[in-house]
Write a protein that holds these residues in place. Structure first.
Motif, PDB file in Angstrom:
ATOM      1  N   PRO A   9       0.848  -1.202   0.000  1.00 54.32           N
ATOM      2  CA  PRO A   9       0.000   0.000   0.000  1.00 54.32           C
ATOM      3  C   PRO A   9       0.882   1.251   0.000  1.00 54.32           C
ATOM      4  N   GLN A  10       0.574   2.178  -0.890  1.00 54.31           N
ATOM      5  CA  GLN A  10       1.370   3.410  -0.961  1.00 54.31           C
ATOM      6  C   GLN A  10       0.717   4.491  -0.109  1.00 54.31           C
ATOM      7  N   PRO A  11       1.443   5.042   0.822  1.00 49.70           N
ATOM      8  CA  PRO A  11       0.830   6.032   1.719  1.00 49.70           C
ATOM      9  C   PRO A  11       0.602   7.366   1.020  1.00 49.70           C
ATOM     10  N   GLU A  12      -0.359   8.121   1.513  1.00 53.43           N
ATOM     11  CA  GLU A  12      -0.520   9.520   1.123  1.00 53.43           C
ATOM     12  C   GLU A  12       0.392  10.340   2.021  1.00 53.43           C
ATOM     13  N   LEU A  13       1.265  11.102   1.421  1.00 53.15           N
ATOM     14  CA  LEU A  13       2.267  11.797   2.220  1.00 53.15           C
ATOM     15  C   LEU A  13       1.646  12.734   3.251  1.00 53.15           C
ATOM     16  N   LYS A  14       0.536  13.349   2.907  1.00 56.47           N
ATOM     17  CA  LYS A  14      -0.040  14.324   3.832  1.00 56.47           C
ATOM     18  C   LYS A  14      -0.570  13.672   5.106  1.00 56.47           C
ATOM     19  N   THR A  15      -0.701  12.343   5.107  1.00 58.16           N
ATOM     20  CA  THR A  15      -1.226  11.671   6.301  1.00 58.16           C
ATOM     21  C   THR A  15      -0.189  10.796   6.994  1.00 58.16           C
ATOM     22  N   VAL A  16       1.042  10.728   6.473  1.00 56.88           N
ATOM     23  CA  VAL A  16       1.992   9.748   7.025  1.00 56.88           C
ATOM     24  C   VAL A  16       2.354  10.026   8.483  1.00 56.88           C
ATOM     25  N   PHE A  17       2.382  11.289   8.871  1.00 58.92           N
ATOM     26  CA  PHE A  17       2.734  11.586  10.255  1.00 58.92           C
ATOM     27  C   PHE A  17       1.570  11.311  11.194  1.00 58.92           C
ATOM     28  N   ASP A  18       0.344  11.367  10.660  1.00 56.65           N
ATOM     29  CA  ASP A  18      -0.824  11.043  11.487  1.00 56.65           C
ATOM     30  C   ASP A  18      -0.905   9.542  11.741  1.00 56.65           C
ATOM     31  N   THR A  19      -0.582   8.747  10.709  1.00 55.75           N
ATOM     32  CA  THR A  19      -0.699   7.293  10.851  1.00 55.75           C
ATOM     33  C   THR A  19       0.516   6.671  11.525  1.00 55.75           C
ATOM     34  N   ASP A  20       1.621   7.404  11.542  1.00 47.59           N
ATOM     35  CA  ASP A  20       2.832   6.874  12.177  1.00 47.59           C
ATOM     36  C   ASP A  20       3.500   7.991  12.979  1.00 47.59           C
ATOM     37  N   PRO A  21       3.116   8.145  14.243  1.00 47.47           N
ATOM     38  CA  PRO A  21       3.669   9.233  15.076  1.00 47.47           C
ATOM     39  C   PRO A  21       5.189   9.153  15.252  1.00 47.47           C
TER      40      PRO A  21
END
Length: 500
Positions: free
Chosen positions: A13-25
């Protein structure tokens, strides 16, 4: 394994960059690495824990550790030419015999520099360095980047065979106070030797006594330099196992060592050696050049990006993109593996770039809203290279960091698509404490090892460059035998421009 590893990464699965910090603190701690005075930040790329695991498995399957050990042991890692690639030995890291030889040759260079400074070669106020490719790009970058530390001579570095380049370089130089450094590994490079002959003629026409006595030869072929007319005491050799684009650490760095001072050159070597040790000793998951290569491979081979852009937000590093074009594309612009088989997938992307903030007003339109996905690398320094109002440097850094954030976040605008930014565009940031000889040495060593790591992951030899030979061979045949057997277009061009 290599193809299956890339396929496995592509299937993740390719992450959306704008959400990567939300999904991986914890992302910032995972994908930011500090090494000495350099901070590498890959957190705004699509690299994930799962992708890292697959890349680490790929590195293991490709025998990364063994090939890295072979590089530092002085083994024949350049298999097509049966040579070692011993540029790390120039920094004190490598085969002990090669390290000892490099130290001896550095001592010879320092002795000549001491003699020049003591006036043994007469009045010297200008240095004309003549080379091409790695024999020019490295010294030019070093002198340009560090001249704020106090260049002690006027330095002009000429590579282009176009006589205009040489004329402009010597304009304002006093031929009686000029030292000519001729840099050629073989001392037969056509462009370099033609420029050198013209520089000698310039001195002869000015009435300089013994112009050849004002020539320093930087070469791996001392006999050729002697044959050309250089006195043996003015020849600074370097090892045949040091490739041109990796040679600034050897006697090819003479103009930088003379202009900047030996202490600065030694600090450059020490900084590079520290990065050598990091690359050689750090485990793969904490190895900056290898992780950077993982990012490169992700965008080139998984996402099919055909170029990568590099922007130096520091005028001192303005020549870095040009330097890296040769390092990366001449090393890894190949289509076969080490055993001659067709390579699996794309190899080196096109390296291009510029200087921020100039580039923002020229090419960033494509990066933000164009249809071609291009991974971007930003390089900046915490400390400025000037003593002007701090507002200058603050504006520079704010722009640098803002561009990375904008590429990642984007901005929706349903009512006006022309003002919409898709975002999800990757960037890496490399932040230096300052542009000093030591940090610059470490940075350039990082790029060398990153290039090598990419080559290992692709299974290719980064140390030959046969692709540059065919055009040169044809040019020589035209000069020697005239235009024969070429296509009608080439024949017409030769006839029109050369009158044949």
């Amino acid at each position: 394994m290599p193809n299956s590893a890339i396929a496995a990464i592509a299937a993740l699965p390719q992450p959306e960059l704008k959400t990567v910090f939300d999904t991986d603190p914890d992302r910032l701690s995972k994908f930011v690495l500090a090494q000495g005075a350099i901070r590498f930040d890959w957190s705004k790329t699509h690299l994930t824990d799962a992708a890292m695991d697959e890349f680490l498995a790929l590195a293991d399957a490709r025998g990364f550790a063994a090939q890295r050990d072979a590089l530092f042991a002085g083994a024949a890692v350049n298999n097509t030419e049966g040579r070692a690639a011993e540029h790390p030995a120039e920094r004190g890291e490598g085969n002990p015999e090669s390290v000892a030889r490099a130290k001896m040759l550095h001592s010879r260079m320092r002795g000549l520099i001491d003699a020049i400074e003591a006036g043994a070669l007469g009045d010297v106020r200008h240095i004309l360095h003549i080379g091409i490719g790695g024999s020019a790009l490295g010294p030019k970058l070093i002198v340009d980047a560090l001249d704020g530390d106090g260049v002690r001579y006027d330095v002009a570095i000429v590579s282009n065979v176009d006589g205009t380049a040489l004329e402009r370089a010597i304009e304002g130089f006093d031929p009686h106070a000029t030292l000519i450094a001729v840099a050629s590994k073989t001392f037969t490079t056509t462009e370099t030797m033609l420029n050198a002959a013209s520089a000698i003629n310039w001195m002869v026409e000015a009435g300089v006594d013994d112009p050849y006595g004002r020539v320093i030869a930087l070469t791996a072929a001392p006999d050729k330099a002697i044959e050309w007319g250089v006195d043996e005491t003015r020849i600074l050799p370097f090892s045949e196992s040091v490739g041109g684009r990796y040679s600034l650490w050897s006697s090819i760095g003479f103009p930088a060592a003379l202009a900047l001072g030996w202490d600065a050159f030694e600090s450059l070597l020490e900084g590079a050696a520290a990065m050598d040790r990091h690359f050689r000793l750090s485990p793969p998951a904490q190895n900056a050049p290898l992780i950077a290569a993982f990012v490169d491979q992700y965008y080139a081979r998984v996402m099919g990006c055909q170029s990568r852009a590099l922007f130096a937000y520091d005028e001192r590093l303005a020549l870095l993109p040009s330097y890296l074009q040769q390092l990366e594309m001449e090393s890894n612009g190949k289509s076969v593996t080490r055993d001659g088989s067709p390579v699996e997938g794309p190899t080196a992307p096109i390296t291009w770039g510029g200087v921020g903030t100039d580039a923002q007003h020229a090419v960033f339109q494509l990066l933000h809203q164009g249809t071609v996905l291009t991974p971007v690398e930003f390089i900046a320094s915490i400390e400025p290279g000037h003593a002007l109002d701090p507002a200058h440097h603050r504006a520079l850094l704010v722009n640098c960091f803002a561009q990375g954030a904008a590429l990642m976040q984007g901005r929706a605008n349903d009512s006006d698509p022309a003002r919409a930014y898709p975002g999800n565009r990757p960037s890496t940031t490399i932040l230096l404490d300052d542009v000093t000889p030591e940090t610059l040495g470490a940075l350039l060593s990082f790029y060398e090892h990153r290039t090598f790591a990419n080559a290992v992951l692709m299974g290719i030899n980064p140390f030959d460059q046969f692709g540059v030979e065919l055009g040169k061979e044809i040019a020589r045949s035209i000069e020697a035998d005239g235009p024969r057997g070429f296509d009608p277009s080439t024949m017409a061009l030769i006839d029109l421009a050369l009158g044949r």
